[in-house]
Design an enzyme around this catalytic site. Structure first.
Site, short mmCIF file in Angstrom:
data_model
loop_
_atom_site.label_atom_id
_atom_site.label_comp_id
_atom_site.label_asym_id
_atom_site.label_seq_id
_atom_site.Cartn_x
_atom_site.Cartn_y
_atom_site.Cartn_z
N HIS A 302 0.82 -1.20 0.00
CA HIS A 302 0.00 0.00 0.00
C HIS A 302 0.85 1.26 0.00
O HIS A 302 0.44 2.29 -0.53
CB HIS A 302 -0.92 0.01 1.22
CG HIS A 302 -2.16 -0.81 1.04
ND1 HIS A 302 -3.34 -0.54 1.68
CD2 HIS A 302 -2.40 -1.91 0.29
CE1 HIS A 302 -4.25 -1.42 1.34
NE2 HIS A 302 -3.70 -2.26 0.49
N HIS A 547 -1.99 -12.23 -1.84
CA HIS A 547 -3.40 -12.61 -1.74
C HIS A 547 -3.54 -14.11 -1.53
O HIS A 547 -4.57 -14.58 -1.04
CB HIS A 547 -4.15 -12.17 -3.00
CG HIS A 547 -4.17 -10.68 -3.17
ND1 HIS A 547 -4.42 -10.07 -4.38
CD2 HIS A 547 -3.97 -9.69 -2.28
CE1 HIS A 547 -4.38 -8.76 -4.22
NE2 HIS A 547 -4.10 -8.51 -2.95
#
Length: 788
Positions: A302, A547
């Site tokens: 991020h 993920h």
């Protein structure tokens, strides 16, 4: 012929023969492993041996580098001999990171200039087309079907990608002008496919040219908040709202922006069909790595990469689906940025809810600062550097909003506990009275509560150091306290990435080969010719390995209660961070993250992400796996086989090279091995030695973090000859004592955490048992070295 001439001729012949034999060497797989994972794929016999030995010294002044750092070696007709790196086999590179050598540059320069009338016509057509598109988008604002409902799972996805910076929209419109001009020039045959693919378009002037950022004549001691002015000659490199780079030229079906198609010329399979067939739910816990490793990885991702999607002019999210997902909107009713994911009527999960469409909006584009036209380049909404932009913001305005008096970061004082400040935007799903929704530098800190915990920890770390520096240096004003604290905290963060996190991800061999291991003193790796900007391949595929390692549950432990306090389904704490107001929750969740294993990197993704992501009050959510596949296609990421060749692996020629189960699944959706999406293929590989990801992803990630080190003048290890804000040797030595365990010990609530494992990313395995926070095994930084 004299004897001397014969000797000279013989020597010349031998030299030429040796050089040519080296040049003819085939790039083989130097350090790859067989494609495998939990599909049990057979050995592909990938260690193809060249008949020529690797060069000890590259001919023609070539430089020996890992194959991924020489993209020109995969071009047809390229001759890049193998060579010896310190621990592996590389390729001799003669072009640097350029995609083509001198021959192609000469070919381009010999080509006649583009006709001035063609350029004028392209500019006029571009402006007309942009006006038409903007008018169409403006009309959609009034149509309810064109706006995502706030109760839809897609609204949560929108919150993860939205930016509130108006500059992004202005740059995005300029990028479209240049894109349209490229399309027009290509249609007039004024630009060739090769010129577009190789970025040989700098001889064209685009209709939009963003100004270079203004930089001070004397470089600042402190890193800029937006990433600009890091490189003297290229001040926009790595800056906020600039474009992602490329390891390989994109695979757009029109060469400019249209989504990739199959090698057969037909459309690729639906991203949801790929997800359903290949990315299954499964439970394969890591033997050593904990969920904190996963969560820190998302925190890093991020910080350096934030895709920005198009919105309507009023900032509202675009809907590409009708009836809350029951149908795809007809093309004439869609926004031009729509690329919806089509679902089968009998979809094993979504079919029961009559869902036929997953909303998907394309990423906003960024213009090139060299004023050229070319293929689409997607925009990064964050600075590309690891600079904690999600803590401090990516603009001066945002940083000022996040600051508090005394050089501190603003906080929400929750009965004596510092939490991130509350936000006034309605970006959380629990908006009732008393529910907490927190502010962050990137506006995405509430995405999942374990991420919000790390935002909290690093906010507290800043304030802890700021208070200490203020006491040590009473003559400093609050601006100096703030910027000096930020400089130290960024160095701590970078050190943890390179010293603790990356070695577990990549393994020691790859760390050594790419020069990623921190030095004993100052590092000497800075290269002003290295562009640190992230590659699209890194952002949309390789770094999304994370993920796969997400677990479906967050475990909340209690040492006082001697066991599991509660287990929380992951979707229940997405954009719902109010549990942080429960006093012992932060400590208990940290204990759970350190105790519970993450999942292994493999082609399995928990249903929490592939069926229920951002579900809110709905019985279904989004499929993150399908979104990942579609995002790669949005960016024009080439097929998995192309990146196997790039990193030195043999491409898959046939599905039958794989184990029957893998071959059956892949062939059920893909028409050819050359259609496999990069993210999917990368998850299939067995991990590299000492790491957790396969060869392809390991090389893409290692290459990226090498660029982030070499191309960042403010990298924490550089001395005063490079870094205007360099630390003294004694200060740098203190920073290099810092570990994530120290950060957690110092900034938890101390209610249930009084000990930590020396390596915070490993579970409590033999040799890494928890020790008290005051143990010398968890060293503390001596801030007295920062007394002026």
């Amino acid at each position: 012929m004299t004897l001397m001439k014969l000797v000279i001729s013989f020597v010349k012949f031998n030299f030429i023969f040796i050089a040519l034999s080296c040049i003819r060497s085939i790039v083989s797989e130097p350090y790859g492993t067989s494609l495998g994972g939990h599909y049990g794929v057979n050995d592909l016999n990938e260690h193809v041996h060249s008949t020529e030995a690797p060069c000890d010294v590259c001919p023609r002044h070539g430089v020996c580098v890992p194959p991924v750092q020489c993209p020109a070696h995969v071009r047809p007709g390229a001759r890049n001999p193998r060579c010896h790196l310190e621990t592996q086999i590389g390729v001799c590179c003669f072009t640097g990171v350029s995609h083509a050598g001198k021959y192609w540059h000469r070919k381009r320069s010999n080509r006649a200039s583009i006709n001035v009338e063609d350029v004028k016509a392209a500019h006029n057509q571009s402006r007309r087309k942009l006006q038409m598109w903007l008018l169409r988008a403006e009309g959609l604002q009034k149509e309810p079907y064109a706006v995502v409902n706030v109760t839809s799972p897609s609204y949560g996805h929108h919150l993860s990608l939205v930016t509130y910076d108006e500059r992004a929209q202005r740059l995005g419109r300029g990028a479209l002008l240049n894109l349209f001009a490229a399309q027009e020039l290509k249609s007039r045959q004024a630009l060739t496919d090769d010129e577009l693919a190789l970025r040989f378009t700098d001889h064209t002037d685009g209709p939009y040219c963003p100004p270079n950022p203004p930089c001070p004549e004397v470089p600042s001691k402190y890193r800029s908040v937006d990433g600009n002015c890091n490189n003297k000659d290229n001040p926009s490199w790595g800056g906020t709202h600039t474009g992602y780079g490329r390891l390989l030229a994109p695979s757009y079906s029109d060469g400019v922006w249209a989504i990739r198609i199959s090698a057969s010329g037909e459309p690729l399979p639906s991203a949801r069909a790929v997800s359903t067939a290949l990315i299954l739910d499964g439970n394969h816990p890591s033997s050593n790595h904990n969920l904190l490793f996963m969560q820190f990885g998302q925190f890093v991702a991020h910080d350096i990469s934030t895709g920005v999607v198009y919105t309507l002019a009023n900032g509202k999210p675009i809907s590409c689906c009708d009836g809350n997902g029951e149908a795809v909107l007809p093309p004439e009713m869609q926004h031009w940025a729509c690329a919806p994911i089509v679902l089968d009527e009998d979809d094993v999960f979504y079919g029961q809810f009559k869902q036929r469409c997953i909303n998907f909006v394309r990423t906003q584009l960024a213009p090139d600062f060299d004023c050229s036209v070319g293929y689409a380049t997607q925009m990064n909404g964050a600075s590309h550097y690891p600079d904690l932009s999600h803590l401090y913001g990516s603009s001066v305005e945002k940083m000022s909003q996040l600051r508090a008096p005394g050089g501190l970061l603003a906080v929400f004082n929750d009965y004596g506990r510092e939490l991130p400040p509350l936000t006034h935007r309605k970006e959380c799903l629990n908006v009732h009275d008393g529910a907490a929704c927190f502010e962050s530098g990137d506006n995405h800190g509430n995405q999942v509560i374990s991420l919000t915990v790390l935002h909290t920890i690093w906010t507290r770390e800043h304030n802890k150091i700021a208070r200490a520096l203020s006491a040590l240096n009473p003559g400093w004003d609050e601006d100096t306290v703030f910027m000096e604290t930020r400089r130290i905290v960024l160095a701590e963060f970078q050190h943890i990435i390179y010293n603790e996190w990356l070695p577990l991800l990549l393994g020691s061999k790859i760390m050594q080969m790419y020069g990623l291991t921190p030095s004993a003193g100052y590092a000497l790796a800075y290269d002003p010719e290295t562009n640190p900007s992230l590659s699209g391949e890194f952002a949309t595929a390789a770094m999304r390995f994370g993920h796969s390692v997400v677990d479906s549950q967050l475990t909340v432990l209690s040492r006082q209660r001697k066991g599991v306090y509660e287990s929380i389904s992951l979707p229940e704490v997405m954009f719902q961070p109010s549990r942080l107001r429960i006093k012992p929750f932060l400590d208990r969740l940290l204990l759970g993250l350190m105790w519970r294993p993450m999942q292994s990197v493999d082609p399995f993704v928990t249903e929490a992400l592939s069926r229920y992501m951002f579900h809110g009050g709905n019985p279904y959510g989004l499929d993150l796996a399908a979104i990942n596949v579609q995002r790669g296609r949005d960016y024009g990421i080439r097929s998995y086989n192309d990146y196997r060749k790039l990193v030195g692996l043999q491409p898959l020629a046939d599905f039958h090279q794989l184990a029957p189960s893998a071959a059956r699944r892949l062939s059920s959706v893909y028409a050819s091995p050359d259609d496999i999406d990069l993210w999917v293929g990368g998850l299939l590989e067995e991990p590299v030695e000492g790491g957790i990801i396969g060869t392809t992803f390991a090389n893409i990630i290692a290459d990226q973090f090498t660029k982030l080190k070499r191309g960042d003048r403010y990298y924490y290890e550089y001395g005063p000859d490079v870094n205007p804000g360099a630390f003294t040797p004694s200060q740098l030595a203190e920073i290099k004592k810092v570990t994530l365990s120290r950060i957690l010990c110092d900034n938890s609530d101390g209610i249930e955490i009084s000990a930590a494992s020396p390596n915070a990313f490993f579970r409590s395995v033999p040799g890494n048992e928890p020790v008290p926070c005051d143990s010398p095994l968890i060293a503390a930084m001596d801030l007295s070295k920062f007394k002026e």
